[in-house]
Write a protein that holds these residues in place. Sequence first.
Motif: not given
Length: 165
Positions: A79, A83-84, A138, A140, A154-155, A157-159
């Motif tokens: 994941k 995302l990244s 990230a 989560g 699914n939770s 998120t990339i910081t």
Amino acid sequence: MANKVVRIILIIVLFIAFFEIGLFSSYTIVTAEAPNIQGLIDLQIDKITTFFNPETVNEALIKDPTPVNITNKKDVAMKLEELSKVDGVNVESMNISTRDDTSNKNLTVSIEALGYASPNSTSGQIVISQDPSYKIIAVGDATFRGNGLMVNPNSITITSVLKLY
């Protein structure tokens, strides 16, 4: 005696006034906008009251993160890769930590991992490097399941994605 008390109170009032004037002027210089005076004062009062409120003392104090082990590192790595937009994520270098109480069932975790870029081609020659190209940070949500702590992919998120040199 009363004269000394009045002097001390006057010095405190002048200190606070100069501090506030400096805060408003620096806000104006940094943002190039007129400051929201009421908003800045409310923000200061809120921050000061959190230090004296016993219910929110854990939120006001910064505590060290607790490292945690998760059971689905490969899913999390996939994941993070998606995302990244990197070509690979090193599962062995992945650090997962939380600031939440580990006795809770649901935790918010911080994930740090090293990412790799695609191989560079220089003058017709492909150079494969073992050095990571990116640091991915990230957050989560994780929950305890039957076999251990699992992060919900699914939770995530990339910081930030930092380029390493």
